[in-house]
Design a protein around this motif. Sequence first.
Motif, PDB file in Angstrom:
ATOM      1  N   UNK A   1       0.886  -1.249  -0.110  1.00 55.00           N
ATOM      2  CA  UNK A   1       0.084   0.038  -0.156  1.00 55.00           C
ATOM      3  C   UNK A   1       0.849   1.342   0.005  1.00 55.00           C
ATOM      4  N   UNK A   2       2.058   1.233   0.132  1.00 53.80           N
ATOM      5  CA  UNK A   2       2.919   2.218   0.421  1.00 53.80           C
ATOM      6  C   UNK A   2       2.781   3.321  -0.773  1.00 53.80           C
ATOM      7  N   UNK A   3       3.082   2.911  -2.015  1.00 54.69           N
ATOM      8  CA  UNK A   3       2.907   4.117  -3.005  1.00 54.69           C
ATOM      9  C   UNK A   3       1.390   4.598  -3.104  1.00 54.69           C
ATOM     10  N   UNK A   4       0.580   3.737  -3.128  1.00 55.61           N
ATOM     11  CA  UNK A   4      -0.830   4.435  -3.105  1.00 55.61           C
ATOM     12  C   UNK A   4      -0.898   5.379  -1.987  1.00 55.61           C
ATOM     13  N   UNK A   5      -0.559   4.909  -0.717  1.00 54.30           N
ATOM     14  CA  UNK A   5      -0.833   5.650   0.313  1.00 54.30           C
ATOM     15  C   UNK A   5      -0.082   7.189   0.296  1.00 54.30           C
ATOM     16  N   UNK A   6       0.976   6.937  -0.143  1.00 50.52           N
ATOM     17  CA  UNK A   6       1.696   8.235  -0.367  1.00 50.52           C
ATOM     18  C   UNK A   6       1.233   9.219  -1.388  1.00 50.52           C
ATOM     19  N   UNK A   7       0.737   8.502  -2.381  1.00 54.53           N
ATOM     20  CA  UNK A   7       0.192   9.304  -3.449  1.00 54.53           C
ATOM     21  C   UNK A   7      -1.092  10.037  -3.155  1.00 54.53           C
TER      22      UNK A   7
ATOM     23  N   UNK B   1      -5.825  18.324  -2.257  1.00 52.55           N
ATOM     24  CA  UNK B   1      -7.001  18.421  -2.312  1.00 52.55           C
ATOM     25  C   UNK B   1      -7.553  17.328  -1.164  1.00 52.55           C
ATOM     26  N   UNK B   2      -6.804  16.237  -1.074  1.00 51.45           N
ATOM     27  CA  UNK B   2      -7.164  15.307  -0.144  1.00 51.45           C
ATOM     28  C   UNK B   2      -6.529  15.689   1.265  1.00 51.45           C
ATOM     29  N   UNK B   3      -5.447  16.347   1.285  1.00 59.94           N
ATOM     30  CA  UNK B   3      -4.717  16.757   2.252  1.00 59.94           C
ATOM     31  C   UNK B   3      -5.236  18.100   3.035  1.00 59.94           C
ATOM     32  N   UNK B   4      -6.200  18.482   2.378  1.00 58.03           N
ATOM     33  CA  UNK B   4      -6.486  20.068   2.751  1.00 58.03           C
ATOM     34  C   UNK B   4      -7.181  20.285   4.066  1.00 58.03           C
ATOM     35  N   UNK B   5      -7.848  19.599   4.585  1.00 58.40           N
ATOM     36  CA  UNK B   5      -8.607  19.461   6.134  1.00 58.40           C
ATOM     37  C   UNK B   5      -7.881  18.186   6.998  1.00 58.40           C
ATOM     38  N   UNK B   6      -6.713  17.875   6.513  1.00 52.44           N
ATOM     39  CA  UNK B   6      -6.278  16.692   7.298  1.00 52.44           C
ATOM     40  C   UNK B   6      -5.061  17.064   7.869  1.00 52.44           C
ATOM     41  N   UNK B   7      -4.535  16.549   8.976  1.00 45.85           N
ATOM     42  CA  UNK B   7      -3.391  16.931   9.872  1.00 45.85           C
ATOM     43  C   UNK B   7      -2.015  16.585   9.337  1.00 45.85           C
ATOM     44  N   UNK B   8      -1.781  16.197   8.120  1.00 46.46           N
ATOM     45  CA  UNK B   8      -0.317  16.100   7.462  1.00 46.46           C
ATOM     46  C   UNK B   8      -0.412  17.186   6.358  1.00 46.46           C
ATOM     47  N   UNK B   9       1.022  17.489   5.867  1.00 49.96           N
ATOM     48  CA  UNK B   9       1.255  18.192   4.913  1.00 49.96           C
ATOM     49  C   UNK B   9       1.621  17.415   3.515  1.00 49.96           C
ATOM     50  N   UNK B  10       1.124  17.859   2.448  1.00 52.34           N
ATOM     51  CA  UNK B  10       1.519  17.312   1.131  1.00 52.34           C
ATOM     52  C   UNK B  10       2.731  18.018   0.572  1.00 52.34           C
ATOM     53  N   UNK B  11       3.562  17.597   0.134  1.00 52.58           N
ATOM     54  CA  UNK B  11       3.442  15.973  -0.216  1.00 52.58           C
ATOM     55  C   UNK B  11       4.073  15.196   0.976  1.00 52.58           C
ATOM     56  N   UNK B  12       3.700  13.996   0.671  1.00 56.21           N
ATOM     57  CA  UNK B  12       4.023  13.009   1.884  1.00 56.21           C
ATOM     58  C   UNK B  12       4.735  12.049   1.220  1.00 56.21           C
ATOM     59  N   UNK B  13       6.098  11.792   1.497  1.00 55.48           N
ATOM     60  CA  UNK B  13       6.955  10.935   0.898  1.00 55.48           C
ATOM     61  C   UNK B  13       6.876   9.349   1.013  1.00 55.48           C
ATOM     62  N   UNK B  14       7.438   8.512   0.218  1.00 56.15           N
ATOM     63  CA  UNK B  14       7.462   7.128   0.535  1.00 56.15           C
ATOM     64  C   UNK B  14       7.752   6.751   1.508  1.00 56.15           C
ATOM     65  N   UNK B  15       8.868   7.396   2.241  1.00 57.83           N
ATOM     66  CA  UNK B  15       9.356   7.113   3.642  1.00 57.83           C
ATOM     67  C   UNK B  15       8.545   7.263   4.451  1.00 57.83           C
ATOM     68  N   UNK B  16       7.731   8.363   4.482  1.00 60.57           N
ATOM     69  CA  UNK B  16       6.843   8.661   5.546  1.00 60.57           C
ATOM     70  C   UNK B  16       5.785   7.682   5.490  1.00 60.57           C
TER      71      UNK B  16
END
Length: 187
Positions: A19-25, A31-46
Amino acid sequence: MTIHWETPRLILRAFEDRDQHAFAAYRSDPQVAEYQGWEAPYSLEQAGEFIADMRQVAPGTPGKWLQVAIEIKSSGALAGDVAFHLSEDSRQAMIGCTLAAASQGQGYAREAVTRLLDYLFGELKLHRVVATTDELNAASVHLLEALGLRREVHFIENLWFKGRWSSEYYYAILQEEWLSKYTDFPD
């Protein structure tokens, strides 16, 4: 206990390395991150660290968030995730849901959150479930109200969030309210 729930179109399960690649994507989509607690971009490492962290959380652990992958049965694609956080006394939970942009608008969130609420009220026997959302997040507001959660509080500019004062709605539903609407719990 391993989480593996099915709905007519979805499988809700533990996150896996695949799931790592799809999750990071989808977490990298602004737009997905707009109301969420993380910042975009979200790395594969994260994403990899997140998946490893989720492996350490047992379902129903008080005080811990558990995020559950939403997989589309027909394609095997990762649609998003649902999450819950049990209170320290294990009687209440807070929930959340995130969908990849390509999976939005198809009823997947409603299907997944319904199954999550069935688990929380039917299997864990919780008393109350709550959710918060930014007042501008129309999709989240619609979902929570369509599922029968009651808007209990409207916080006005209560949170400095991503460069602006955010106002939030606080929703809740009691076990007895859920059971009066939805009583088809899986075995």
